[in-house]
Design an enzyme around this catalytic site. Sequence first.
Site, mmCIF file in Angstrom:
data_model
loop_
_atom_site.group_PDB
_atom_site.id
_atom_site.type_symbol
_atom_site.label_atom_id
_atom_site.label_comp_id
_atom_site.label_asym_id
_atom_site.label_seq_id
_atom_site.Cartn_x
_atom_site.Cartn_y
_atom_site.Cartn_z
ATOM 1 C CG ASN A 1 -7.786 -13.457 -19.092
ATOM 2 O OD1 ASN A 1 -8.093 -12.489 -19.765
ATOM 3 N ND2 ASN A 1 -8.665 -14.110 -18.350
ATOM 4 C CG HIS B 1 -11.839 -14.405 -22.748
ATOM 5 N ND1 HIS B 1 -10.687 -13.657 -22.901
ATOM 6 C CD2 HIS B 1 -12.091 -14.425 -21.417
ATOM 7 C CE1 HIS B 1 -10.281 -13.251 -21.716
ATOM 8 N NE2 HIS B 1 -11.106 -13.715 -20.795
ATOM 9 C CB CYS C 1 -13.247 -11.296 -20.962
ATOM 10 S SG CYS C 1 -12.254 -11.045 -19.489
HETATM 11 O O1 UT7 Z 1 -11.390 -13.379 -17.964
HETATM 12 C C1 UT7 Z 1 -11.959 -13.665 -16.725
HETATM 13 C C2 UT7 Z 1 -10.844 -13.478 -15.714
HETATM 14 N N1 UT7 Z 1 -10.894 -14.361 -14.612
HETATM 15 C C3 UT7 Z 1 -10.647 -15.689 -14.663
HETATM 16 O O2 UT7 Z 1 -10.448 -16.260 -15.689
HETATM 17 C C4 UT7 Z 1 -10.590 -16.399 -13.335
HETATM 18 C C5 UT7 Z 1 -11.052 -17.814 -13.391
HETATM 19 N N2 UT7 Z 1 -10.518 -18.508 -12.256
HETATM 20 C C6 UT7 Z 1 -9.310 -19.097 -12.273
HETATM 21 O O3 UT7 Z 1 -8.649 -19.086 -13.294
HETATM 22 C C7 UT7 Z 1 -8.844 -19.793 -11.035
HETATM 23 O O4 UT7 Z 1 -9.835 -19.677 -10.027
HETATM 24 C C8 UT7 Z 1 -7.482 -19.271 -10.505
HETATM 25 C C9 UT7 Z 1 -6.385 -19.679 -11.452
HETATM 26 C C10 UT7 Z 1 -7.491 -17.755 -10.363
HETATM 27 C C11 UT7 Z 1 -7.185 -19.888 -9.160
HETATM 28 O O5 UT7 Z 1 -7.189 -21.312 -9.280
HETATM 29 P P1 UT7 Z 1 -8.057 -22.190 -8.276
HETATM 30 O O6 UT7 Z 1 -7.819 -23.579 -8.661
HETATM 31 O O7 UT7 Z 1 -9.463 -21.684 -8.327
HETATM 32 O O8 UT7 Z 1 -7.367 -21.877 -6.909
HETATM 33 P P2 UT7 Z 1 -8.032 -21.367 -5.548
HETATM 34 O O9 UT7 Z 1 -8.261 -19.882 -5.616
HETATM 35 O O10 UT7 Z 1 -9.181 -22.240 -5.175
HETATM 36 O O11 UT7 Z 1 -6.841 -21.635 -4.558
HETATM 37 C C12 UT7 Z 1 -6.362 -22.962 -4.299
HETATM 38 C C13 UT7 Z 1 -5.082 -22.856 -3.486
HETATM 39 C C14 UT7 Z 1 -5.221 -21.914 -2.287
HETATM 40 O O12 UT7 Z 1 -4.445 -22.453 -1.230
HETATM 41 P P3 UT7 Z 1 -5.163 -23.280 -0.046
HETATM 42 O O13 UT7 Z 1 -6.149 -22.349 0.561
HETATM 43 O O14 UT7 Z 1 -5.801 -24.466 -0.715
HETATM 44 O O15 UT7 Z 1 -3.998 -23.625 0.827
HETATM 45 C C15 UT7 Z 1 -4.583 -20.656 -2.760
HETATM 46 O O16 UT7 Z 1 -4.074 -19.878 -1.705
HETATM 47 O O17 UT7 Z 1 -4.036 -22.318 -4.298
HETATM 48 C C16 UT7 Z 1 -3.466 -21.173 -3.635
HETATM 49 N N3 UT7 Z 1 -3.023 -20.227 -4.639
HETATM 50 C C17 UT7 Z 1 -1.792 -20.264 -5.181
HETATM 51 N N4 UT7 Z 1 -0.738 -21.080 -4.974
HETATM 52 C C18 UT7 Z 1 0.376 -20.848 -5.710
HETATM 53 C C19 UT7 Z 1 -3.717 -19.217 -5.209
HETATM 54 N N5 UT7 Z 1 -2.963 -18.585 -6.116
HETATM 55 C C20 UT7 Z 1 -1.760 -19.209 -6.127
HETATM 56 C C21 UT7 Z 1 -0.569 -19.032 -6.861
HETATM 57 N N6 UT7 Z 1 0.452 -19.878 -6.603
HETATM 58 N N7 UT7 Z 1 -0.428 -18.061 -7.763
#
Ligand code: UT7
Length: 330
Positions: A287, A257, A116
């Site tokens: 993204n 970004h 990125c």
């Molecule tokens: O350019 C660089 C590229 N990378 C990034 O920008 C990544 C930066 N990180 C993020 O944007 C976030 O970490 C994400 C959007 C990817 C994930 O959000 P989060 O708030 O960090 O969620 P998490 O991974 O901590 O997951 C929280 C919950 C989990 O469930 P439990 O364990 O709390 O029951 C996940 O299983 O959300 C669940 N989850 C979803 N639920 C519905 C993860 N993905 C999804 C989804 N839909 N797509």
Amino acid sequence: MNNSLRAAIAGVGAYVPDKILTNADLERMIDTSDEWITKRTGVKERHIAGDGDSTASMAVEASRRACENAGIEPGELDMIACATITPETLCPSSACYIQRDLGAAKAAVFDLSAACSGFVYSLAIASRFIEAGQFKNCLVIGAETLSRFTDYEDRGSCILFGDGAGAVVLKPTDQDAKGVQYTVMHADGNGWDFIWLPAGGSKMPTSQQTVTDRLHYLKMRGRDVYKFAIEKMQWLLEDCMKACNLTPDDVDLVVPHQVNIRILKSATEKLGFPMDKVYVNIDRFGNTSAASIPIALDEAVRTGRVGPGSTVLLIAFGAGLTWAGAVVKL
Ligand code: UT7
């Protein structure tokens, strides 16, 4: 070396494929909801490459528009730098196909892999060649076909990514208060596995097993990336302002970004940037890694959000880990 030259952005261009993947579409593919995606990422829809689209084809269209906007013919280009982690082929570089299709016969060309941060890295490198007086017309591209490397069974990553390309033409100027004023680039390879693509390289060549194990798709430790991104985006803003003696009042627009709306809000608000000074289009494009800054800059210029005399901060963070920033006077 001619120390009085700066690299000015003479033209901008962007291209995204027609096909759109909405959150409603994703709801039908994986266990997710429009509400979750919107709240956690800010993405509502993203453009996805169609059968005829690829990294080079999108880059060529964005580049044609940037050259036209700059009032030059592609044949006048001295350098083409294409930032991408989703190249046309591993060999040769995407930039070679782009050169061929543009008819930019005299340009030196290369791809740059800094995820990125790649567009800002490439902008910094091209600027140095212009400042040194070696090149006159440099094309800097960010282009990605992330959809071809995204695992649409992994709900933690597939909701974020989109495809597209953006480009700028740099030309020399002898006006000190115009063009690229400052650039900064950093990396920390200890974070190699925060976002990575395990198979298909020399470490793990393609095999039936790697395909079965879905190792040709990007893997992401979202939570870890999230924390690191906020810290580095804030650091970049502070560093860029300090280096150029700027306060948030002096900055017309931050073009970050498009990583995740929550990261953008946290990183900028803490440093005194209201959101109306931060360009956001992640809702429509997702993204797009290296392509996100030039796509956003193109929109900001074409819609009149910024214009001649505007001070713009570009900040990016991505896989590697890498992070980079630039202060540009339009
Ligand atoms: O350019 C660089 C590229 N990378 C990034 O920008 C990544 C930066 N990180 C993020 O944007 C976030 O970490 C994400 C959007 C990817 C994930 O959000 P989060 O708030 O960090 O969620 P998490 O991974 O901590 O997951 C929280 C919950 C989990 O469930 P439990 O364990 O709390 O029951 C996940 O299983 O959300 C669940 N989850 C979803 N639920 C519905 C993860 N993905 C999804 C989804 N839909 N797509």
